[in-house]
Design a protein around this motif. Structure first.
Motif, short mmCIF file in Angstrom:
data_model
loop_
_atom_site.label_atom_id
_atom_site.label_comp_id
_atom_site.label_asym_id
_atom_site.label_seq_id
_atom_site.Cartn_x
_atom_site.Cartn_y
_atom_site.Cartn_z
N VAL A 101 0.93 -1.28 -0.10
CA VAL A 101 0.12 -0.01 0.10
C VAL A 101 0.83 1.40 0.08
O VAL A 101 1.31 1.62 1.12
CB VAL A 101 -0.82 -0.03 1.25
CG1 VAL A 101 -1.86 1.21 1.09
CG2 VAL A 101 -1.63 -1.38 1.46
N ALA A 102 1.24 1.73 -1.09
CA ALA A 102 2.41 2.74 -1.40
C ALA A 102 1.92 3.47 -2.63
O ALA A 102 1.32 2.86 -3.46
CB ALA A 102 3.67 2.08 -1.31
N GLY A 103 2.50 4.43 -2.65
CA GLY A 103 2.61 5.42 -3.94
C GLY A 103 1.44 6.47 -4.10
O GLY A 103 0.47 6.06 -3.26
N SER A 104 1.44 7.14 -4.84
CA SER A 104 0.36 8.47 -5.32
C SER A 104 0.91 8.98 -6.58
O SER A 104 1.61 8.64 -7.13
CB SER A 104 0.48 9.35 -4.07
OG SER A 104 1.65 10.15 -4.05
N HIS A 105 -0.05 9.70 -7.02
CA HIS A 105 0.13 10.48 -8.30
C HIS A 105 1.34 11.43 -8.37
O HIS A 105 2.27 11.16 -9.37
CB HIS A 105 -0.96 11.35 -8.36
CG HIS A 105 -2.36 10.81 -8.54
ND1 HIS A 105 -2.57 10.45 -10.26
CD2 HIS A 105 -3.31 10.64 -8.07
CE1 HIS A 105 -3.80 9.89 -10.13
NE2 HIS A 105 -4.09 9.97 -8.93
N ASP A 106 1.90 11.90 -7.25
CA ASP A 106 3.40 12.33 -7.21
C ASP A 106 4.56 11.46 -6.95
O ASP A 106 5.55 11.93 -7.05
CB ASP A 106 3.17 13.62 -6.19
CG ASP A 106 2.39 14.63 -6.51
OD1 ASP A 106 2.07 15.04 -7.70
OD2 ASP A 106 1.90 15.10 -5.58
N MET A 107 4.15 10.35 -6.28
CA MET A 107 5.27 9.52 -5.96
C MET A 107 4.88 7.98 -6.33
O MET A 107 5.05 7.15 -5.66
CB MET A 107 5.48 9.59 -4.36
CG MET A 107 6.03 10.83 -3.99
SD MET A 107 6.41 11.19 -2.40
CE MET A 107 4.58 11.39 -1.66
N LEU A 108 4.50 7.89 -7.63
CA LEU A 108 4.53 6.43 -7.84
C LEU A 108 5.70 5.48 -7.81
O LEU A 108 5.62 4.37 -7.81
CB LEU A 108 3.71 6.23 -9.41
CG LEU A 108 3.50 5.06 -10.14
CD1 LEU A 108 2.46 4.06 -9.23
CD2 LEU A 108 3.18 5.15 -11.63
N GLY A 109 6.73 5.98 -7.92
CA GLY A 109 8.01 5.44 -7.80
C GLY A 109 8.29 4.52 -6.67
O GLY A 109 8.65 3.53 -6.44
N ALA A 110 7.60 5.09 -5.59
CA ALA A 110 7.72 4.65 -4.30
C ALA A 110 7.05 3.27 -4.23
O ALA A 110 7.30 2.07 -3.77
CB ALA A 110 7.01 5.31 -3.02
N ALA A 111 5.85 3.07 -4.81
CA ALA A 111 5.32 1.69 -5.13
C ALA A 111 6.01 0.96 -5.92
O ALA A 111 6.16 -0.35 -5.76
CB ALA A 111 3.95 2.03 -5.62
N ILE A 112 6.53 1.20 -7.03
CA ILE A 112 7.39 0.61 -8.04
C ILE A 112 8.70 -0.04 -7.24
O ILE A 112 9.00 -1.31 -7.25
CB ILE A 112 7.79 1.33 -9.20
CG1 ILE A 112 6.65 1.86 -10.00
CG2 ILE A 112 9.24 0.83 -9.92
CD1 ILE A 112 6.89 2.98 -11.17
N ARG B 261 -7.01 4.27 -9.06
CA ARG B 261 -7.52 3.88 -10.48
C ARG B 261 -6.65 4.29 -11.54
O ARG B 261 -6.10 3.32 -12.30
CB ARG B 261 -8.93 3.96 -10.72
CG ARG B 261 -9.39 3.28 -11.81
CD ARG B 261 -10.97 3.26 -12.18
NE ARG B 261 -11.76 3.22 -11.03
CZ ARG B 261 -12.16 1.87 -10.72
NH1 ARG B 261 -11.90 0.80 -11.60
NH2 ARG B 261 -13.03 1.56 -9.67
N ALA B 262 -6.44 5.38 -11.46
CA ALA B 262 -5.59 6.09 -12.66
C ALA B 262 -4.10 5.65 -12.58
O ALA B 262 -3.60 5.60 -13.94
CB ALA B 262 -5.57 7.44 -12.57
N LEU B 263 -3.55 5.17 -11.40
CA LEU B 263 -2.24 4.58 -11.74
C LEU B 263 -2.25 3.13 -12.01
O LEU B 263 -1.08 2.66 -12.19
CB LEU B 263 -1.57 4.98 -10.39
CG LEU B 263 -1.54 6.43 -9.81
CD1 LEU B 263 -0.80 6.58 -8.65
CD2 LEU B 263 -0.81 7.21 -11.06
N GLN B 264 -3.05 2.51 -11.68
CA GLN B 264 -3.11 0.92 -12.04
C GLN B 264 -2.63 0.56 -13.20
O GLN B 264 -1.60 -0.58 -13.18
CB GLN B 264 -4.66 0.26 -11.89
CG GLN B 264 -4.86 0.17 -10.39
CD GLN B 264 -6.22 -0.65 -9.99
OE1 GLN B 264 -7.48 0.18 -9.86
NE2 GLN B 264 -6.23 -1.72 -10.19
#
Length: 271
Positions: free
Chosen positions: A28-39, A59-62
């Protein structure tokens, strides 16, 4: 606290192992500004040996995550969906790149209430809990907190300077207040559970780069999902994370190390 001098590393896989035997990690990580954290979390979870990694995203990042981590899957990041996924996962990691806001606090509360496996709280999952005033109610399987000195200071109601002035005392107080295993990051990262303390000796100044902590968080999730006890997983995680950084630095340089170098190096140093 009693000093533990060596990290216990994960043992070999069974020859007939399948992905279901190697654990599922919910990220459970990442956001529109920080998708790299989830990656970075998902990549480290896979390189750390987890059989499956699921990433909860808006949804927009999935559709974007599989472009960077094709071996992971995604789910919609609603509170109810995260609660269901947390109940089914072998380990959950929460926090990197989420933002310190009310929705993050709701996700943290949902994970702590629903998880049956151990949980790792990092970054904004820690910030929304600060200051800590009483032990956290987490899953019986265990809870791991991974603050850097600034986050540790906020949890203790002080600041990074006070934490760095006496890191052992800060670690002990964090363990007491949280009731969890604590990984106090920094040079010679400390791991404690209130009874035992481990001082890590691997790693280098190249880890002073954005995203390095997200890699550690994903790796800890993988080790926990494979059945390691929280204290042992935390000690092994910081040791292997540091070894991966040492490998990268030997091949290139400390100054040029970036966090996305680390997951592939983890694959080389994992036992």
């Amino acid at each position: 606290m009693r000093t533990v001098r060596r990290a216990k590393l994960p043992g070999p896989r069974a020859r007939d192992a399948h992905k279901g035997d190697c654990g599922t990690v919910l990220v459970v990580a990442g956001s529109h500004d920080m998708l790299g954290a989830a990656i970075l979390c998902a990549s480290a979870g896979l390189r750390g040996g987890a059989g499956l990694v699921r990433v909860a995203l808006p949804r927009a990042l999935q559709p974007l995550l599989p472009l960077a981590v094709p071996c992971a899957t995604t789910l919609l990041r609603s509170t109810n969906a995260v609660r269901r996924a947390a109940a089914a996962a072998d380990a959950v990691v929460v926090g990197p790149g989420l933002g310190a806001n009310a929705s993050t606090r709701a996700l943290v509360d949902a994970v702590l209430a629903a998880s049956r496996g151990p949980v790792v709280l990092d970054a904004d999952a820690l910030n929304v809990l600060a200051p800590l005033r009483r032990p956290l109610r987490g899953p019986a399987a265990g809870l791991v907190l991974t603050p850097h000195p600034g986050e540790a200071g906020r949890l203790l109601g002080s600041d990074a300077r006070a934490v760095q002035a006496d890191r052992n005392a800060a670690l002990a107080e964090l363990c007491t207040r949280s009731g969890a295993v604590v990984v106090l990051k920094g040079r010679h990262t400390l791991v404690g559970d209130g009874r035992r303390r481990f001082t890590n000796r691997t790693g280098n100044a190249g880890l002073a780069t954005g995203g390095a902590g997200d890699v550690l968080t994903g790796l800890l999730g993988a080790l926990l999902a494979q059945g390691m006890a929280p204290f042992d997983a935390a000690c092994a995680g910081v040791h292997l994370h540091g070894r991966s950084a040492d490998l990268v630095a030997r091949r290139s340089s400390q100054r040029g190390l970036i966090a996305s170098d680390l997951p592939a190096a983890l694959a080389e140093v994992m036992p």
